[in-house]
Each structure stands twice: as C-alpha cells, then as structure tokens.
Design a protein around this motif. Structure first.
Motif: not given
Length: 394
Positions: A227, A231, A235-238, A269, A315, A319, A322, A324
């Motif tokens: 993880t 990050v 490579r994370y998004h809401h 995702s 996470t 984060y 989000t 991940v």
C-alpha cells in the motif's frame, strides 16, 4: 436426439455468453471519459511557531489527440492531521492560475479555461495555517492533505474530480545503526523503519535511501508494504469519482461484506483496471468451480489486483477515505531498488492474522526468510508508520 439438443443448447449459451462479454467490454472501452490528468510538482513548507506556509504547483495535461476539455472550476479543500486539538488553527488557501496563454488574475478567481488537445496548464496552490500566539504549530501539525476539487466539462458531460495531495509538515529523524531497536525473530533479526506519511510527492528510491540506507548491510532484505508503494505511485482515488455500472452493483453483492469488492465502487475499480469481460468471466468460472469444491479461482482469474484493492477504511488516514489499488509493476520496482541499494528488496502484503504474501522480490531474495520474519507483522496494521522493514538473517 437428446444429446444433439443438449449440444445445441450448450453452443447457443456459449455464443450468447461470448456476445455478452464482447458487448460489455466494448461498452466499457468506448464510454466517454475525460482525458485530463492532474499531477503535482514539488511543494515547499515554511515553518514558524505561529504559522506554516505551504505552496506548490500542479499541472493539468490533456493527452488526447483531438478532444478539448473545459476546466470551469478548481478549488482547494485542506485537511490537517496532527497530534492534538486543531480547533484553533485557522486556514487560508489561494489558487493562482498560470495558464500559458492568459494573464493571471490578481483576485484569485478561477476563470473557466479550455485545455486544448495535447496541451497543458498549471496552477500554483498555497495555504497558510496560523494559530493564537503561544501555539507551537510545528509541534502540533503533522501532515497536510490538500484535496484539489475541479470540474471537467466536455463531450462526456460535467464531472467532478478529486485529487488528494499529501504534504508532510514534519519528518522523523532516520534511525542510526548503533541505536536501532532490532527485534529477535525466527533465525533472523527484524527492524521496522519509521518514515513520514508517504504520498505522491515522494520518490520511492529517495525514501528507501533516506530512511534505510544507513541501516542495511549485504545479506539484508529490505521490504516495503504494497500500500505505501501504491500511494507513492498515485494509485488511489476517491469513491465519488467512480461511476458504478450495473454489473458492479450486481456482482459486489455476492462477496463477503469485509471484502474490498463488496461495494459497488470497489468492484467498479477492479472493472476499470481489468475490464468487465474478465471480471464477469472470472466470477462465472470461479462460481462454477466453487460449487465442486475448488475455491479462490475468481481471484486467480481476475488477476492480482482483485486481491490487492483496499476499499474505504482499508488504509491509514487520510487514505482511509479513498480506494487504494495495488502497486504498478512491483517486479520492476524491486529489481531497480536492489540494483540501486545493493541488497535484496521485496514488496509484501502482511496482516495481523499471520498471512504473508510476497508480491514481488528481487533476484536471489530468500522468501522463506521473509515468511518467518514477517509472520508476526512487525510493521503493524495501525498508524505505526513503519512501511519499511529490514530483515537480517541470523
């Protein structure tokens, strides 16, 4: 005669399934989407006991060869993380447009701007945190989570984007070899290495060198959690930026409630990564095999990312708000870091239940050693901020 009828039914069902999978894949790949990408440059932090100033640039790129996209709105939503009550901290933000073909407005108003095909624009983001005299902000504050909320407007419609940039306001002092608190393990020694909270502004090699470069010696293995690496790769998004399809809403219902694929956004995702045809095909085959006693085939067929996605709360803050994804090309990362540092490097996924999965490792890495050393999860699963672990054979 009956056999011929059954054969025709099977062929017809297989043909219908193939057509369905092709239709799902084409519909997914041809759906309209915004091509704009936002990336952060370097940020500077100026500190004083009573105030802290943070500033840096972001770039918005349009790689599309033909589409032009409007950016009618762009705003900042900062969140401070600290070591005490932050109720008395005052925040002031400012956005300065740095368009290549327009003058900057002195009032800070973000005028709607068109990012033309294969062009880019920039914006300077700044924030000032202040408090009452006598408040030591440098001791109180730890991290700034600066979320850029911006609108993309074009043939795909009008969509909100949310890009979070993590900016450390303080960093721990790297451990020294003589005073490092090594732990005894199973025929090995283990050293969890504390870092600042990592993000897209961090270069992985720089992080490894800074915090572990003075601790390692030939024969050691340096591990990093999957993880933290993900990050740093951005490579994370809401979840608000995810539009779940009907397939995602349907399939997520059959997974265990604790799975990261048990929500529509988590499942979508995965679909966005590997495609709906692969996900649906993996589920159909996996379900059929599960009925005859073979478990786990969905994850094998859907790919590694199916196991690695961490949904909301999966996470450490910030984060935890989000989704991940798993890291990108961890094998290449391990090979590059091993060559740069002169020791074995591995990307791992470890939990408190004694599960140790080595996602990737450099050549010659002793995975049996890692299994023994990491089974007690020395890095922890809470807010220890020890994403690196040095393993030394006894």
């Amino acid at each position: 005669m009956l056999l011929v009828v059954l054969l025709k039914v099977v062929v017809a069902a297989a043909l219908l399934l193939a057509i369905t999978l092709v239709w799902l894949e084409l519909r997914h790949r041809l759906r309209p989407a915004s091509p704009l990408r936002l990336s952060a440059g370097s940020f500077t932090v100026e500190g004083h006991p009573d105030w802290i100033r943070v500033s840096g640039d972001v770039t918005i790129r349009n790689p599309h060869r033909r589409m032009e996209v409007f950016v009618p709105e762009l705003d900042l939503h900062p969140t401070l993380l600290g070591r005490g009550d932050l109720g008395g901290v005052r925040l002031r933000t400012h956005v300065e447009a740095l368009h290549p073909d327009e003058e900057t407005r002195p009032d800070g108003y973000w005028a709607a701007y068109i990012v033309k095909s294969r062009k880019s624009t920039r914006a300077r983001l700044s924030l000032e945190a202040s408090a009452e005299p006598g408040t030591d902000l440098q001791a109180l504050l730890d991290t700034l989570w600066l979320e850029v909320r911006w609108v993309n407007y074009g043939p795909f419609g009008r969509i909100w984007r949310r890009d979070g940039i993590l900016i450390p306001l303080r960093r721990p002092t790297p451990l020294e070899g003589a005073s490092a608190p090594w732990r005894a393990g199973d025929r090995c020694q283990v050293l969890p290495v504390r870092t600042h909270l990592l993000g897209t502004l961090d270069d992985p090699e720089t992080v490894l060198r800074h915090y572990a470069g003075g601790l390692v010696q030939p024969g050691d293995v340096l591990t990093i959690g999957e993880t933290p690496l993900a990050v740093m790769q951005g490579r994370y998004h809401h979840p608000e930026t995810v539009t779940p399809s009907g397939l995602a809403r349907l399939l997520c219902r059959v997974f265990h409630p604790t799975s990261s694929l048990a929500t529509a956004c988590g499942m979508q995702s995965l679909i966005d990564l590997v495609g709906p045809a692969r996900v649906l095909g993996a589920w159909l085959i996996g379900t059929a095999l599960k009925l005859i006693g073979f478990k786990g085939w969905f994850y094998r067929l859907a790919g590694d990312q199916a196991r690695l996605i961490d949904d909301v709360t999966g996470t450490t803050p910030p984060y935890d708000q989000t989704i991940v994804l798993g890291p990108d090309q961890p094998e290449d990362f391990c090979a590059r870091m091993a060559e740069a540092l002169g020791i074995a490097v591995a990307v791992v996924d470890v939990n408190d239940l004694g599960r140790v999965k080595v996602l990737a490792a450099s050549r010659g890495c002793d995975e049996a050693l890692l299994q023994r050393a990491l089974r007690p999860n020395p890095a922890g699963n809470a807010n220890e901020r020890t994403p690196l672990v040095v393993v030394r054979p006894a």
